[in-house]
Design a protein around this motif. Sequence first.
Motif, mmCIF file in Angstrom:
data_model
loop_
_atom_site.group_PDB
_atom_site.id
_atom_site.type_symbol
_atom_site.label_atom_id
_atom_site.label_comp_id
_atom_site.label_asym_id
_atom_site.label_seq_id
_atom_site.Cartn_x
_atom_site.Cartn_y
_atom_site.Cartn_z
ATOM 1 N N PRO A 282 -2.584 -2.265 8.646
ATOM 2 C CA PRO A 282 -2.288 -0.930 8.799
ATOM 3 C C PRO A 282 -2.766 0.134 9.978
ATOM 4 C CG PRO A 282 -3.407 -1.247 6.498
ATOM 5 C CD PRO A 282 -3.862 -2.471 7.664
ATOM 6 N N SER A 283 -1.284 0.612 10.499
ATOM 7 C CA SER A 283 -1.648 1.713 11.949
ATOM 8 C C SER A 283 -2.818 2.559 11.969
ATOM 9 C CB SER A 283 -0.060 2.086 12.231
ATOM 10 O OG SER A 283 0.424 2.765 11.260
ATOM 11 N N LYS B 167 -9.328 -0.236 13.897
ATOM 12 C CA LYS B 167 -9.194 -1.606 14.557
ATOM 13 C C LYS B 167 -10.043 -2.819 13.952
ATOM 14 C CE LYS B 167 -4.543 -1.550 14.508
ATOM 15 N NZ LYS B 167 -4.537 0.656 14.672
ATOM 16 N N ILE B 168 -11.252 -2.037 15.056
ATOM 17 C CA ILE B 168 -12.396 -2.949 15.467
ATOM 18 C C ILE B 168 -12.993 -3.077 13.789
ATOM 19 C CG2 ILE B 168 -14.589 -3.147 16.508
ATOM 20 C CD1 ILE B 168 -13.363 -1.776 19.136
ATOM 21 N N TRP C 229 -14.356 2.125 5.121
ATOM 22 C CA TRP C 229 -14.472 3.137 6.165
ATOM 23 C C TRP C 229 -13.083 2.921 6.697
ATOM 24 C CZ3 TRP C 229 -15.767 8.289 6.348
ATOM 25 C CH2 TRP C 229 -15.302 8.743 7.597
ATOM 26 N N GLY C 230 -13.002 1.954 7.764
ATOM 27 C CA GLY C 230 -12.357 1.200 8.300
ATOM 28 C C GLY C 230 -10.811 1.019 8.019
ATOM 29 N N SER C 231 -10.549 1.522 6.267
ATOM 30 C CA SER C 231 -9.282 1.430 5.865
ATOM 31 C C SER C 231 -8.647 2.769 6.239
ATOM 32 C CB SER C 231 -10.044 0.766 4.902
ATOM 33 O OG SER C 231 -10.005 -0.893 4.396
ATOM 34 N N ASN C 232 -9.601 3.218 6.151
ATOM 35 C CA ASN C 232 -8.886 4.993 6.280
ATOM 36 C C ASN C 232 -7.963 4.896 5.261
ATOM 37 O OD1 ASN C 232 -8.240 7.164 7.513
ATOM 38 N ND2 ASN C 232 -6.583 6.725 8.836
#
Lengths: 366, 344, 226
Positions: free
Chosen positions: B95-96, B100-101, B155-158
């Motif tokens: 997902p935008s 990303k990392i 957390w990274g998935s936002n």
Amino acid sequence: MLETDFITINVGPQHPSTHGGLHAETVLDGEHIVDLKVHLGYVHRSVEKIAESRTYTQFIPYNSRLDYLATHLPTMGYCQAVEKLLGISLPERAEYIRVIMAELSRIASHMLFIGSLAIDIGATTGLIYCFRDRERIMDMFEMTSGQRLISSYMRIGGFNEDLPEEFYPAVKSFLDDLPYMLDEYNNLLTGNEILQARLKNTGILSAEDAIAYGVSGPNLRASGVAYDIRKAEPYGIYDRFAFDIPVGQKGDNMDRFVVRIREIEESARIIRQALKDMPEGEIKAKVPRVIKPEKGKEVYHRIESSKGELGFYIVSDGGEKPYRLHVRAPSFINLGVLPLISRGGKLQDLIANIATLDPVLGEADR
Amino acid sequence: MKGAETFFVDLARAIVNGLENMGMSALGAEIILLIIKFACIAGIVTVNIIILIWLERKISGFIQLRLGPNRLGPWGVFQTIADAIKLLTKEDIIPSQTDKIIFRTAPIVFIIISLMLYVVLPFGDGMAIVDLNLGVLYFISVGSLGTIALLMAGWGSNNKWSLLGAMRSVAQMISYEIPLVFSLLAVVMIAGSLNMSDIVNAQDKIWFVFLQPVAFITYFIAATAELNRGPFDMPEAEQELTAGAYTEYSGMRWALFFLAEYTNLFAVSALTAIMFFGGFKGPFLPSWLWLPIKAYIIMLVFFWLKWTLPRIRMDHLMAFSWKVLIPVTLANLVVTGCVLHFLK
Amino acid sequence: MWGSGILKGLGITFKHLWERKITEQYPEERPKLYPRFRGRLMLNPEKCIVCGMCVKSCPNNVLSFTEARLKESKKKVLTSYTIDHQYCMFCNLCVEACPTNGLYFSHDFEWAAFKREDIKTVYEPDLTGLELLALEEGEKKSAEKEAEDKLLKGVNAMIAAIKKNPARALSKVVESEEEALKLSEILGDDESKIKKLAELMVSDKEKAAKVAKAFLIKGQKKEQEG
Ligand code: SF4
Ligand code: SF4
């Protein structure tokens, strides 16, 4: 102090446990629900408007699409409303068949309630067992009308087809097995300490609030109000049957759950009596081919559906089609208390609350 | 029988000897052996997972009066492979709005951590990859790292659902790590060692599950919670959080999470067997067969629990840990200590 | 005791683990259908007497047919009968309405198709050797159709008039001749606009006036901008 913020999440309309298109805009403080707003209308098909362009008979199949989990109950409500409008009374046998089909639908709906509550709180297996048993009712519906989920079997003035031969042994064996099925649900679910911890004292709806919000059906009875239209204002031939109204005490989720399990037993009692007393004979009253109620006549008819008070308000302008038809959908009105009982609870309680309020979105959105 | 018992140990020695004969230094030979061992573990784990997933689907199907997968191959055994191929070939969607990392590394971290658990497990007599003196400690500390991967994923998935799932997972992990350690401590006290092989050898006469029944029960509950398995599957909780921390993942990344969960499951089941059921000790069969057998039986119990019980509520979960499990395990520790002291 | 409920539940699932499974292995194992099962709606064209009761009773306009008369006996015969299954609710109302039991539900329930048209069933009875009479003039053409024709004629005439003498034709909907000229300029030779206006002029003068005004205002704006 660390500064914290509320987060708003949308539970639904695409969410595993919102029973269709329910959309609850939830404001969360961690896991606690601060506020909740229910948005409806995702399953709106304008059934009431469709009714204005269909003849009285043609509208029958659309009723099952309101509450598709208890297919015969809305159909029965509609047919009785039209019969009231026309002032016709049914032959004895037709009345009995109606009661049997209606109560079977109620059992089917409540069984699905148990199953969906089970899966909503994580006990996936409970769902399968309930569906296994519900399947037998579906089979009976298929025997009688050829359709399983949304069967149009009732007609204005009675039925066009009598109960088939194979129906009687099927319903008998089902009723005989019912206590074992309920035992199983009770052992697997009701007695389970985790389930009790989750359902007890959550989502409490007091009797005053329930009445103030117009809640009806098992949800109202779980709050301790013994109000059942089948007793309070008997329609059809419900005054002939002996049955109890199960009530809860606190109005929490557990009460709503238990009340429905006990209602299954009561429904079974009614079916047993009906099967015993059912006479032979006609199954359809004399109904004119083209139904044209008197001009300007209007009628409100309500029945106790599995979700609560299901009412049909029909206005006739003397034509073949209803001038206006309104459905008082219990699911819609019951959903009104969702914010009230969910506020202050946990996110996980919300899921249980939705499940125990047992809304059918097809009916709430119409 | 004798040959079967020491088959793998002999094989390892033969490899080392062979390499040394070819003129390699002893250290170099050891390192090559270590690499071979790791490769074996990775292979075994993958095959094992495929069987495990199939087994869980079968068992859950049977419990629910279904047949489970039954189309691909006899009894549907190839279903998992087909699923894996499907997941591998799926479009890789990121997902935008994600970080990303973090989003990309989370599944890799998770699977690496779960593979690291296998390093200290003694699969048979003298068959641990590295026979650490602090084996139990290592296992627990590495095991608890898994939460970081979940937190990274959340957390990274936002995504708010993912974040809630991650938060739950952290809270749950912190609360359940303590009773887990305390219940294992009781075992360690009796065995007098943190080395897993020593602990297994200490159960020569009697399994620790009989000496420490309370510790076993608390350990089992805490382990279920650590594994994020039902009825403690808070971080995933599909009926509440859609898919919790994994909501935004699809395709191979999601498969990695799935893989890691089952890897963990087997590792923890093996640990249970080692700590309480005499590990690789058993009659008739070679020792390296006993551990998988025991681990599988324990896993069946995990399956059984998951497919019967409803999910616990988050606050009950925490209260249960802090108000019930921790006091009980502490008391158990005290009693064990006293008894050991007076027996000396 | 706390926990006994959980153990009971575990007992139940353990019992079911060994039980006979209830699911149906569908493609191999066929479902048991009851006699009244409502599968695909079928027509027996021989029995049909072309009475139209079914079409009238259907809530969803699933059914439609075409008919003709036999030349000698003047009997109505079916030339084609279409069941558009995608709208069917299986409500049985048409079957109940049919006086000759020509409609019935079969037990066929597997009707996946790649195209929506493929779900339709069209019956075309074999009528070779029979001399048919198309339905008599007037019998088929309803008053509605005639009115439609009349409207079309009027519109065509109006379009021709606008093209030929815009000032006169258009002055019926605008106030002055100048405006009419302007309007014709704005319309130019935009066929669709002319047609729309002509249609309105024939059927609803008031609305036509409004539309004409709107066109004018739009045109003026364009002028100012340009
Ligand atoms: S079953 Fe009902 S919906 Fe289908 S064609 Fe007949 S009347 Fe129409
Ligand atoms: S109701 Fe029966 S007989 Fe009449 S047109 Fe329809 S199919 Fe033919």
